[in-house]
Write an enzyme that holds these catalytic residues in place. Structure first.
Site, PDB file in Angstrom:
ATOM      1  CG  HIS A   1      -1.960  -1.013   1.255  1.00 12.79           C
ATOM      2  ND1 HIS A   1      -2.801  -1.251   0.191  1.00 12.79           N
ATOM      3  CD2 HIS A   1      -2.322  -1.904   2.221  1.00 12.79           C
ATOM      4  CE1 HIS A   1      -3.629  -2.248   0.496  1.00 12.79           C
ATOM      5  NE2 HIS A   1      -3.354  -2.665   1.724  1.00 12.79           N
TER       6      HIS A   1
ATOM      7  CG  HIS B   1      -6.503  -5.529   1.815  1.00 12.28           C
ATOM      8  ND1 HIS B   1      -5.855  -6.384   2.686  1.00 12.28           N
ATOM      9  CD2 HIS B   1      -7.725  -5.287   2.357  1.00 12.28           C
ATOM     10  CE1 HIS B   1      -6.650  -6.649   3.719  1.00 12.28           C
ATOM     11  NE2 HIS B   1      -7.789  -5.987   3.541  1.00 12.28           N
TER      12      HIS B   1
HETATM   13  C1  3YP Z   1      -5.751  -1.566   6.363  1.00 18.70           C
HETATM   14  C2  3YP Z   1      -6.832  -0.851   7.091  1.00 18.70           C
HETATM   15  C3  3YP Z   1      -8.085  -1.638   6.939  1.00 18.70           C
HETATM   16  C4  3YP Z   1      -7.712  -2.869   6.141  1.00 18.70           C
HETATM   17  C5  3YP Z   1      -6.230  -2.962   6.249  1.00 18.70           C
HETATM   18  C6  3YP Z   1      -5.601  -3.742   5.125  1.00 18.70           C
HETATM   19  C7  3YP Z   1      -4.167  -4.058   5.382  1.00 18.70           C
HETATM   20  C8  3YP Z   1      -3.691  -5.116   4.444  1.00 18.70           C
HETATM   21  O1  3YP Z   1      -3.626  -6.298   4.728  1.00 18.70           O
HETATM   22  N1  3YP Z   1      -3.320  -4.767   3.220  1.00 18.70           N
HETATM   23  O2  3YP Z   1      -2.904  -5.661   2.328  1.00 18.70           O
HETATM   24 ZN    ZN Z   2      -4.015  -7.234   2.680  1.00 19.37          ZN
END
Ligand code: 3YP
Ligand code: ZN
Length: 374
Positions: free
Chosen positions: A143, A182
């Site tokens: 992310h 995600h």
């Molecule tokens: C981050 C805030 C709510 C969901 C979360 C996801 C984290 C993750 O596993 N990203 O791949």
């Molecule tokens: Zn994730």
């Protein structure tokens, strides 16, 4: 056949605190302290299964070195790197950027070691020391965008390793396959207008980040078409994910012809995950790994490197992770006691709504396969 493996005990010392999963506790609002979702347990337990099962004896242990500032700055802005370094020096720690990605004192050094672990895994494969590799690293990375961390990610480990490979190891074309539940928004952003890196994300439709990862997001300028998104509906299982591989991932890799394949390997699409609503089993992770290995063998001498991302079931992540690494190392040899239960869940077959999303993604990118033509 040699498989490289990166793990370091200090990855479990990345301190995400005692919040209520996502948020800091707040008694007045009824929010009890507990554990952050992204705590050490899933990864530490996965490593322990790898050791206790004997899988470790079939792997070549690689030693991570911290990514240098030069490595980090190939992807991230000087402001982001400096802010993380400063907050990391504070005994109270800091946050990667969105308010629910806390880290403790020394978080900079651990995040730099995670990115450096992925760099070492890639370097070992490119040097030919090992055939493929798995970096069991923490914190995760997919992310993180150039200017900030988010979603539990501090630095974008895969993007940093990819840029290192291009700048230092003579690698030109890189494909990233992201099967974390995600959206791999950060990796996509890092290479948005760059035609030398193909990003493919299979994720749960509109889970996290909000409003990210639609089929229509496809890159821009010279990079138009080199970002591919397959937002699968909640409830997708074995059949849906393998269909996405056969109709989108495999033909896209074939057309792009990478010199190296990287996998953003989250396990939060498993049936037992608290942050996803998909129902994958270790058998799905095994078969997706086989497909990626087959593509790598056809296209780039088998060069594929996995980077651990999300996955929040302390019970199940170890078995899904061991299945992936076992497959990389020539298995099946490591079992999964959950498999009879999880693989029998209703909905594992390909469903019409999944077929429709996959067909639309294939159409968006002009990927027509035999399966789609039938
Ligand atoms: C981050 C805030 C709510 C969901 C979360 C996801 C984290 C993750 O596993 N990203 O791949
Ligand atoms: Zn994730």
């Amino acid at each position: 056949m040699a498989t490289g493996y990166v793990y370091h005990e200090v990855f479990a010392w990345h301190d995400t605190g005692t919040g209520a999963g996502l948020f800091a506790s707040d008694p007045a609002a009824g929010v009890q302290p507990f554990m952050h979702f992204e705590n050490a347990d899933t990864k530490r337990r996965m490593h322990e299964l790898i050791v206790v099962s004997g899988l470790i004896d079939r792997l070549t242990r690689l030693r991570p070195e911290p990514a240098t500032e030069e490595d980090l700055l190939r992807v991230h802005t000087p402001g982001h790197v400096a802010r993380i370094r400063e907050e990391s020096a504070d005994p109270r720690g800091g946050d990667a950027g969105d308010g629910f990605s806390p880290f403790g004192r020394g978080g900079y050094e651990i995040a730099a070691l995670a990115a450096g672990g992925m760099i070492e895994a890639v370097a070992a494969v490119v040097r030919g020391d090992v055939d493929n590799a798995y970096a069991l690293i923490r914190p995760p990375g997919h992310h993180a965008i150039p200017s900030t961390g988010m979603g539990f990610c501090v630095f974008n480990n895969i993007a940093i390793a990819a840029r290192h490979a291009q700048a230092r190891l003579g690698v030109k074309r890189i494909a990233v396959v992201d099967w974390d539940v995600h959206h791999g928004n950060g990796t996509q952003a890092c290479f948005w207008d760059d035609p030398s890196v193909l990003t493919i994300s299979l994720h749960q439709d509109n889970n996290f980040p909000p409003n990210s990862g639609a089929i229509e997001e496809r890159g821009e300028g010279a990079g138009d078409g080199t970002a591919i998104n397959v937002p699968l509906p909640p409830g997708s299982g074995h059949g849906g994910y393998l269909h996405a591989f056969d109709e989108v991932v495999m033909p896209a890799l074939e057309r792009f012809a990478p010199d190296l394949i990287l996998v953003a390997c989250g396990f939060d699409a498993s049936a037992l995950d608290p942050l996803g609503a998909q129902i994958l089993s270790s058998a799905t992770y095994r078969e997706m790994t086989q497909r990626v290995m087959r593509a790598a063998e056809r296209l780039c001498g088998g060069r594929v490197v996995f980077s651990h991302e999300g996955g929040y079931s302390p019970q199940y992540v170890p078995f899904c992770g061991a299945a992936v690494i076992d497959t990389l190392a020539g298995g099946p040899e490591v079992g999964d006691p959950f498999l009879p239960i999880v693989s029998g869940f209703g909905g594992q077959g390909l469903k019409e709504q999944e077929r429709a999303v996959v067909a639309e993604a294939a159409r968006q990118h002009g990927l027509i396969t035999e399966g789609a033509a039938r």
